[in-house]
Design a protein around this motif. Structure first.
Motif, PDB file in Angstrom:
ATOM      1  N   LEU A 368       0.831  -1.210   0.000  1.00 24.02           N
ATOM      2  CA  LEU A 368       0.000   0.000   0.000  1.00 24.02           C
ATOM      3  C   LEU A 368       0.866   1.261   0.000  1.00 24.02           C
ATOM      4  O   LEU A 368       0.619   2.206  -0.764  1.00 24.02           O
ATOM      5  CB  LEU A 368      -0.916   0.006   1.223  1.00 24.02           C
ATOM      6  CG  LEU A 368      -2.192  -0.815   1.171  1.00 24.02           C
ATOM      7  CD1 LEU A 368      -2.846  -0.849   2.549  1.00 24.02           C
ATOM      8  CD2 LEU A 368      -3.177  -0.263   0.141  1.00 24.02           C
ATOM      9  N   LEU A 369       1.884   1.283   0.857  1.00 24.42           N
ATOM     10  CA  LEU A 369       2.767   2.453   0.958  1.00 24.42           C
ATOM     11  C   LEU A 369       3.524   2.684  -0.350  1.00 24.42           C
ATOM     12  O   LEU A 369       3.785   3.829  -0.731  1.00 24.42           O
ATOM     13  CB  LEU A 369       3.744   2.262   2.112  1.00 24.42           C
ATOM     14  CG  LEU A 369       3.130   2.211   3.514  1.00 24.42           C
ATOM     15  CD1 LEU A 369       4.170   1.767   4.541  1.00 24.42           C
ATOM     16  CD2 LEU A 369       2.542   3.559   3.904  1.00 24.42           C
ATOM     17  N   ASP A 370       3.896   1.607  -1.033  1.00 25.23           N
ATOM     18  CA  ASP A 370       4.589   1.721  -2.320  1.00 25.23           C
ATOM     19  C   ASP A 370       3.672   2.246  -3.412  1.00 25.23           C
ATOM     20  O   ASP A 370       4.090   3.047  -4.262  1.00 25.23           O
ATOM     21  CB  ASP A 370       5.134   0.358  -2.754  1.00 25.23           C
ATOM     22  CG  ASP A 370       6.313  -0.105  -1.925  1.00 25.23           C
ATOM     23  OD1 ASP A 370       6.951   0.738  -1.272  1.00 25.23           O
ATOM     24  OD2 ASP A 370       6.589  -1.323  -1.926  1.00 25.23           O
ATOM     25  N   CYS A 371       2.432   1.788  -3.373  1.00 21.85           N
ATOM     26  CA  CYS A 371       1.528   2.029  -4.502  1.00 21.85           C
ATOM     27  C   CYS A 371       0.770   3.344  -4.392  1.00 21.85           C
ATOM     28  O   CYS A 371       0.522   4.005  -5.404  1.00 21.85           O
ATOM     29  CB  CYS A 371       0.541   0.863  -4.602  1.00 21.85           C
ATOM     30  SG  CYS A 371      -0.440   0.825  -6.113  1.00 21.85           S
ATOM     31  N   TYR A 372       0.406   3.724  -3.162  1.00 24.97           N
ATOM     32  CA  TYR A 372      -0.502   4.857  -2.998  1.00 24.97           C
ATOM     33  C   TYR A 372       0.133   5.989  -2.197  1.00 24.97           C
ATOM     34  O   TYR A 372       0.647   5.772  -1.101  1.00 24.97           O
ATOM     35  CB  TYR A 372      -1.797   4.401  -2.333  1.00 24.97           C
ATOM     36  CG  TYR A 372      -2.575   3.434  -3.188  1.00 24.97           C
ATOM     37  CD1 TYR A 372      -3.174   3.864  -4.368  1.00 24.97           C
ATOM     38  CD2 TYR A 372      -2.676   2.093  -2.842  1.00 24.97           C
ATOM     39  CE1 TYR A 372      -3.866   2.980  -5.176  1.00 24.97           C
ATOM     40  CE2 TYR A 372      -3.377   1.203  -3.636  1.00 24.97           C
ATOM     41  CZ  TYR A 372      -3.963   1.650  -4.808  1.00 24.97           C
ATOM     42  OH  TYR A 372      -4.640   0.777  -5.612  1.00 24.97           O
ATOM     43  N   GLU A 373       0.044   7.177  -2.760  1.00 26.45           N
ATOM     44  CA  GLU A 373       0.526   8.364  -2.073  1.00 26.45           C
ATOM     45  C   GLU A 373      -0.314   8.651  -0.842  1.00 26.45           C
ATOM     46  O   GLU A 373       0.187   9.150   0.165  1.00 26.45           O
ATOM     47  CB  GLU A 373       0.487   9.552  -3.033  1.00 26.45           C
ATOM     48  CG  GLU A 373       1.035  10.838  -2.467  1.00 26.45           C
ATOM     49  CD  GLU A 373       1.045  11.937  -3.509  1.00 26.45           C
ATOM     50  OE1 GLU A 373       0.692  13.074  -3.150  1.00 26.45           O
ATOM     51  OE2 GLU A 373       1.398  11.661  -4.674  1.00 26.45           O
ATOM     52  N   SER A 374      -1.604   8.329  -0.910  1.00 21.50           N
ATOM     53  CA  SER A 374      -2.489   8.551   0.226  1.00 21.50           C
ATOM     54  C   SER A 374      -3.641   7.561   0.174  1.00 21.50           C
ATOM     55  O   SER A 374      -4.041   7.097  -0.899  1.00 21.50           O
ATOM     56  CB  SER A 374      -3.043   9.978   0.236  1.00 21.50           C
ATOM     57  OG  SER A 374      -3.900  10.203  -0.881  1.00 21.50           O
ATOM     58  N   ILE A 375      -4.159   7.228   1.348  1.00 20.74           N
ATOM     59  CA  ILE A 375      -5.410   6.485   1.465  1.00 20.74           C
ATOM     60  C   ILE A 375      -6.263   7.256   2.464  1.00 20.74           C
ATOM     61  O   ILE A 375      -5.851   7.507   3.592  1.00 20.74           O
ATOM     62  CB  ILE A 375      -5.196   5.022   1.914  1.00 20.74           C
ATOM     63  CG1 ILE A 375      -4.491   4.937   3.273  1.00 20.74           C
ATOM     64  CG2 ILE A 375      -4.410   4.240   0.874  1.00 20.74           C
ATOM     65  CD1 ILE A 375      -4.441   3.522   3.844  1.00 20.74           C
ATOM     66  N   THR A 376      -7.432   7.687   2.037  1.00 29.36           N
ATOM     67  CA  THR A 376      -8.295   8.523   2.867  1.00 29.36           C
ATOM     68  C   THR A 376      -9.705   7.950   2.887  1.00 29.36           C
ATOM     69  O   THR A 376     -10.092   7.195   1.982  1.00 29.36           O
ATOM     70  CB  THR A 376      -8.337   9.969   2.323  1.00 29.36           C
ATOM     71  OG1 THR A 376      -8.702   9.938   0.934  1.00 29.36           O
ATOM     72  CG2 THR A 376      -6.973  10.639   2.462  1.00 29.36           C
TER      73      THR A 376
END
Length: 408
Positions: A368-376
């Motif tokens: 998730l940290l690699d793929c997405y700049e943010s999760i909101t």
């Protein structure tokens, strides 16, 4: 530092088996901890449909009480299915020593550090492919990621087709959600699951293939092979335990981080935070909240005499927020001194797949940290599960996922 401030209800108003309490049990734990052990009426599966009177159980809510019960399987037996007949008997989970010890050895070879390390590259590729398919923008992270990843992993270990994970998830829910699925539907799903595993076991007897089901076929206890019902019970237990805990761990972790964008950004820059995030999620939002035991003798717990043959609800989730052990227990903090959370149990029944679950969570979070700049948080609120008493998790977790520039 962030602290939950939901008010604690009056103890007289609390039903520990109510859907609202299952969705958010922590206010109830706070209100009742001072009375622990507390006797409550546990509604059986289909209770509203007339399948019997409510079942009364003592809930253990303090860390010391829970730990003592987990370390004393001679007094707090796991063989509870005679007391709650709607529960399917799951080999290993509902066994006591010495038989439990022998049974545990049968599958321990599949969860050795070496075997788990061998799985890591493949699980990493699987996580990346699931997120690639999820894409960018609004998404239900449970259906797209948190559910399929662990289910595909345990299916592969068992040697069954991982692409049928939706069906396996349905079967798993029929075991876990015994208080929320109509009896006829549960029976239908259960029969389909038993028939499937019986056929898989027969196939391995003809042609072993080196997977977990083959190991069950070839194993002996006291010179005797497992019969088909017991081997099926083993398969059911591995399927359920091998996916549900990790699914809820990943979902709870993603939910906590979606509400803490600064922590998400810190973890992107400093991956040494991944391990502490996993451990604090296990403590703060324990994916398995409680398991049942039955007393084999009268026992005094904190001045309360529990009779022999009585159900005891061992509440990990309450123990993991006991202020006697954890400072500011409702806060999600990564700076805690080492303390013994009980998210994977303790003693004889310590979760055999704990190392695998931690590895899957680590891979899932790093992906998730690699793929997405943010999760909101998404526009729709998350939907917590309210049907199964044991786990804490989500039916759906709408999030907005924004890809990192490097992966866009």
């Amino acid at each position: 530092m962030e602290t939950e401030t939901a008010p604690s209800p009056s103890p007289e108003q609390i039903d520990l088996s109510a859907p609202s309490v299952i969705a958010d049990p922590y206010p109830a734990y706070r209100a009742l901890r001072g009375r622990s052990p507390v006797l409550y009426a546990r509604v059986p599966a289909g209770g509203a449909a007339g399948l019997g009177e409510p079942i009364r159980a003592y809930a253990l809510l303090r860390h010391a009480e829970v730990l003592a019960a987990l370390r004393d399987p001679q007094t707090f037996s796991s063989n509870v299915t005679d007391k709650i007949r709607v529960l399917p008997r799951i080999t290993l989970l509902h066994d006591d020593p010495p038989r439990h010890t022998h049974l545990r050895r049968l599958v321990s070879r599949s969860f050795t550090p070496r075997r788990i390390a061998e799985l890591e590259p493949w699980i990493g590729r699987l996580a990346a492919s699931l997120l690639e398919a999820t894409g960018d923008g609004p998404s239900d992270l449970m259906g797209a990621y948190a559910m399929p990843l662990p289910m595909m992993v345990i299916a592969t270990l068992l040697g069954i087709p991982a692409e049928r994970y939706v069906q396996f998830r349905s079967w798993s829910e029929s075991v876990m959600s015994y208080s929320g699925i109509p009896a006829e539907e549960r029976a239908s799903r259960g029969k389909a699951m038993v028939d499937f595993f019986a056929a898989e076991l027969e196939a391995r007897r003809r042609a072993p293939s080196g997977d977990l089901i083959s190991a069950l076929v070839e194993a002996e206890i006291d010179g005797a092979r497992l019969d088909t019902p017991e081997a099926v019970g083993f398969c059911v237990g591995l399927l359920v335990a091998g996916n549900d805990t990790t699914t809820n761990l990943i979902g709870n972790m993603a939910h906590l981080l979606s509400e803490r964008p600064e922590l998400y950004r810190r973890a992107q820059q400093d991956r040494s935070l991944v391990g502490p995030i996993i451990e604090e999620t296990l403590r703060h939002s324990s994916p398995v909240q409680r398991l049942l035991r039955v007393t084999t003798r009268p026992v005094d717990v904190s001045g309360v005499m529990i009779p022999a043959g009585h159900l005891v609800d061992v509440v990990f989730g309450a123990a993991n927020r006991d202020p006697a052990v954890f400072e500011e227990p409702d806060a999600f903090r990564l700076d805690r001194p080492p303390a013994e959370h009980l998210a994977f149990g303790q003693g004889t029944h310590f979760c055999i797949g704990a190392a695998l679950a931690r590895m899957e969570a680590r891979i899932a979070l790093n992906a998730l940290l690699d793929c997405y700049e943010s999760i909101t948080p998404g526009e729709a609120p998350p939907l917590r599960q309210t049907r199964a008493i044991m786990p804490l998790g989500f039916e759906s977790l709408p999030l907005v996922l924004r890809r990192s520039r490097a992966t866009a």
